[in-house]
Design a protein around this motif. Structure first.
Motif, PDB file in Angstrom:
ATOM      1  N   LYS A  60      17.736  -7.214  -8.626  1.00 19.06           N
ATOM      2  CA  LYS A  60      19.134  -7.588  -8.463  1.00 19.06           C
ATOM      3  C   LYS A  60      19.295  -8.528  -7.267  1.00 19.06           C
ATOM      4  O   LYS A  60      20.030  -9.501  -7.344  1.00 19.06           O
ATOM      5  N   HIS A  61      18.581  -8.262  -6.186  1.00 21.56           N
ATOM      6  CA  HIS A  61      18.674  -9.121  -5.011  1.00 21.56           C
ATOM      7  C   HIS A  61      17.939 -10.445  -5.230  1.00 21.56           C
ATOM      8  O   HIS A  61      18.309 -11.450  -4.634  1.00 21.56           O
ATOM      9  N   LYS A  62      16.941 -10.451  -6.066  1.00 20.41           N
ATOM     10  CA  LYS A  62      16.146 -11.647  -6.302  1.00 20.41           C
ATOM     11  C   LYS A  62      16.871 -12.651  -7.199  1.00 20.41           C
ATOM     12  O   LYS A  62      16.613 -13.846  -7.126  1.00 20.41           O
ATOM     13  N   LYS A  63      17.774 -12.203  -8.024  1.00 14.74           N
ATOM     14  CA  LYS A  63      18.414 -13.059  -9.012  1.00 14.74           C
ATOM     15  C   LYS A  63      19.184 -14.220  -8.393  1.00 14.74           C
ATOM     16  O   LYS A  63      19.285 -15.274  -8.974  1.00 14.74           O
ATOM     17  N   GLY A  64      19.783 -14.039  -7.245  1.00 16.62           N
ATOM     18  CA  GLY A  64      20.565 -15.108  -6.649  1.00 16.62           C
ATOM     19  C   GLY A  64      22.042 -14.980  -6.981  1.00 16.62           C
ATOM     20  O   GLY A  64      22.863 -15.693  -6.429  1.00 16.62           O
ATOM     21  N   SER A  65      22.390 -14.098  -7.895  1.00 18.16           N
ATOM     22  CA  SER A  65      23.798 -13.897  -8.218  1.00 18.16           C
ATOM     23  C   SER A  65      24.405 -12.865  -7.275  1.00 18.16           C
ATOM     24  O   SER A  65      25.482 -12.365  -7.517  1.00 18.16           O
ATOM     25  N   ARG A  66      23.682 -12.596  -6.217  1.00 14.10           N
ATOM     26  CA  ARG A  66      24.133 -11.620  -5.237  1.00 14.10           C
ATOM     27  C   ARG A  66      25.343 -12.157  -4.485  1.00 14.10           C
ATOM     28  O   ARG A  66      25.370 -13.309  -4.073  1.00 14.10           O
ATOM     29  N   LYS A  67      26.298 -11.320  -4.300  1.00 15.41           N
ATOM     30  CA  LYS A  67      27.483 -11.718  -3.553  1.00 15.41           C
ATOM     31  C   LYS A  67      27.251 -11.465  -2.072  1.00 15.41           C
ATOM     32  O   LYS A  67      26.571 -10.524  -1.696  1.00 15.41           O
ATOM     33  N   ARG A  68      27.812 -12.338  -1.262  1.00 16.23           N
ATOM     34  CA  ARG A  68      27.689 -12.186   0.185  1.00 16.23           C
ATOM     35  C   ARG A  68      29.052 -11.852   0.769  1.00 16.23           C
ATOM     36  O   ARG A  68      30.084 -12.305   0.281  1.00 16.23           O
ATOM     37  N   GLN A  69      29.031 -11.082   1.818  1.00 17.57           N
ATOM     38  CA  GLN A  69      30.270 -10.617   2.423  1.00 17.57           C
ATOM     39  C   GLN A  69      30.696 -11.557   3.544  1.00 17.57           C
ATOM     40  O   GLN A  69      29.899 -11.949   4.387  1.00 17.57           O
ATOM     41  N   PHE A  70      31.984 -11.878   3.539  1.00 19.54           N
ATOM     42  CA  PHE A  70      32.574 -12.707   4.579  1.00 19.54           C
ATOM     43  C   PHE A  70      33.754 -11.961   5.186  1.00 19.54           C
ATOM     44  O   PHE A  70      34.308 -11.040   4.568  1.00 19.54           O
ATOM     45  N   SER A  71      34.138 -12.388   6.377  1.00 21.56           N
ATOM     46  CA  SER A  71      35.269 -11.774   7.063  1.00 21.56           C
ATOM     47  C   SER A  71      36.153 -12.874   7.628  1.00 21.56           C
ATOM     48  O   SER A  71      35.660 -13.815   8.265  1.00 21.56           O
ATOM     49  N   CYS A  72      37.440 -12.746   7.411  1.00 21.15           N
ATOM     50  CA  CYS A  72      38.402 -13.707   7.937  1.00 21.15           C
ATOM     51  C   CYS A  72      38.562 -13.453   9.436  1.00 21.15           C
ATOM     52  O   CYS A  72      38.806 -12.323   9.864  1.00 21.15           O
ATOM     53  N   GLN A  73      38.456 -14.513  10.225  1.00 17.69           N
ATOM     54  CA  GLN A  73      38.579 -14.364  11.673  1.00 17.69           C
ATOM     55  C   GLN A  73      40.028 -14.153  12.105  1.00 17.69           C
ATOM     56  O   GLN A  73      40.284 -13.571  13.151  1.00 17.69           O
ATOM     57  N   ALA A  74      40.972 -14.592  11.285  1.00 22.10           N
ATOM     58  CA  ALA A  74      42.391 -14.465  11.652  1.00 22.10           C
ATOM     59  C   ALA A  74      42.937 -13.060  11.365  1.00 22.10           C
ATOM     60  O   ALA A  74      43.522 -12.424  12.236  1.00 22.10           O
ATOM     61  N   CYS A  75      42.705 -12.571  10.147  1.00 24.02           N
ATOM     62  CA  CYS A  75      43.312 -11.284   9.768  1.00 24.02           C
ATOM     63  C   CYS A  75      42.300 -10.150   9.616  1.00 24.02           C
ATOM     64  O   CYS A  75      42.663  -9.033   9.291  1.00 24.02           O
ATOM     65  N   LYS A  76      41.018 -10.433   9.824  1.00 24.50           N
ATOM     66  CA  LYS A  76      39.928  -9.443   9.732  1.00 24.50           C
ATOM     67  C   LYS A  76      39.720  -8.881   8.320  1.00 24.50           C
ATOM     68  O   LYS A  76      39.113  -7.844   8.143  1.00 24.50           O
ATOM     69  N   HIS A  77      40.220  -9.565   7.307  1.00 22.45           N
ATOM     70  CA  HIS A  77      40.040  -9.147   5.918  1.00 22.45           C
ATOM     71  C   HIS A  77      38.602  -9.458   5.490  1.00 22.45           C
ATOM     72  O   HIS A  77      38.084 -10.535   5.752  1.00 22.45           O
ATOM     73  N   THR A  78      37.953  -8.503   4.838  1.00 17.83           N
ATOM     74  CA  THR A  78      36.609  -8.744   4.333  1.00 17.83           C
ATOM     75  C   THR A  78      36.659  -8.969   2.830  1.00 17.83           C
ATOM     76  O   THR A  78      37.438  -8.335   2.119  1.00 17.83           O
ATOM     77  N   PHE A  79      35.812  -9.878   2.366  1.00 16.00           N
ATOM     78  CA  PHE A  79      35.776 -10.206   0.946  1.00 16.00           C
ATOM     79  C   PHE A  79      34.380 -10.684   0.580  1.00 16.00           C
ATOM     80  O   PHE A  79      33.563 -10.968   1.446  1.00 16.00           O
ATOM     81  N   PHE A  80      34.106 -10.765  -0.719  1.00 16.00           N
ATOM     82  CA  PHE A  80      32.793 -11.169  -1.209  1.00 16.00           C
ATOM     83  C   PHE A  80      32.883 -12.518  -1.899  1.00 16.00           C
ATOM     84  O   PHE A  80      33.874 -12.823  -2.576  1.00 16.00           O
ATOM     85  N   VAL A  81      31.824 -13.316  -1.726  1.00 17.93           N
ATOM     86  CA  VAL A  81      31.751 -14.646  -2.311  1.00 17.93           C
ATOM     87  C   VAL A  81      30.406 -14.752  -3.023  1.00 17.93           C
ATOM     88  O   VAL A  81      29.405 -14.191  -2.563  1.00 17.93           O
ATOM     89  N   GLU A  82      30.369 -15.467  -4.132  1.00 16.01           N
ATOM     90  CA  GLU A  82      29.129 -15.676  -4.867  1.00 16.01           C
ATOM     91  C   GLU A  82      28.095 -16.374  -3.974  1.00 16.01           C
ATOM     92  O   GLU A  82      28.445 -17.115  -3.058  1.00 16.01           O
ATOM     93  N   ALA A  83      26.836 -16.160  -4.275  1.00  8.34           N
ATOM     94  CA  ALA A  83      25.749 -16.677  -3.435  1.00  8.34           C
ATOM     95  C   ALA A  83      25.721 -18.200  -3.406  1.00  8.34           C
ATOM     96  O   ALA A  83      25.462 -18.796  -2.359  1.00  8.34           O
ATOM     97  N   ASP A  84      25.992 -18.857  -4.538  1.00  4.54           N
ATOM     98  CA  ASP A  84      25.958 -20.317  -4.549  1.00  4.54           C
ATOM     99  C   ASP A  84      27.070 -20.905  -3.696  1.00  4.54           C
ATOM    100  O   ASP A  84      26.877 -21.888  -2.988  1.00  4.54           O
ATOM    101  N   THR A  85      28.243 -20.293  -3.714  1.00  2.00           N
ATOM    102  CA  THR A  85      29.344 -20.738  -2.863  1.00  2.00           C
ATOM    103  C   THR A  85      29.000 -20.508  -1.400  1.00  2.00           C
ATOM    104  O   THR A  85      29.288 -21.353  -0.541  1.00  2.00           O
TER     105      THR A  85
END
Length: 94
Positions: A60-85
């Motif tokens: 699953k981790h090798k596929k590349g379709s793994r989502k990565r976690q990001f955090s907004c610096q302004a509101c501290k909201h965490t969200f996931f983005v596709e690996a290619d993005t």
């Protein structure tokens, strides 16, 4: 080799000393064998299951379709983005 005037059971005697104070150990050895069987069964079942889970996670981790976690610096909201993005983001901020 029964002794005369001995209290208690008069059926089984120790072949070494002739005492009649003996204890049946069949239950203990059966229990020990049963527990050993349970432990071996658990190892035989859980090790292949664990290996299967590791292989699944690795693929699953090798596929590349793994989502990565990001955090907004302004509101501290965490969200996931596709690996290619996320890789495009990494290239843009260099």
């Amino acid at each position: 080799m029964a002794k005369e005037g001995v209290k208690g059971q008069n059926i089984i005697f120790c072949p070494n000393c002739g005492e009649n104070k003996v204890l049946n150990m069949d239950g203990a050895s059966s229990l020990a064998l049963f527990l050993l069987g349970c432990v071996l069964f658990l190892f035989i079942v859980t090790i292949p299951v664990a290996i299967g889970i590791w292989i699944y996670i690795y693929r699953k981790h090798k596929k590349g379709s793994r989502k990565r976690q990001f955090s907004c610096q302004a509101c501290k909201h965490t969200f996931f983005v596709e690996a290619d993005t996320a890789s495009k983001y990494d290239e843009a901020i260099k």
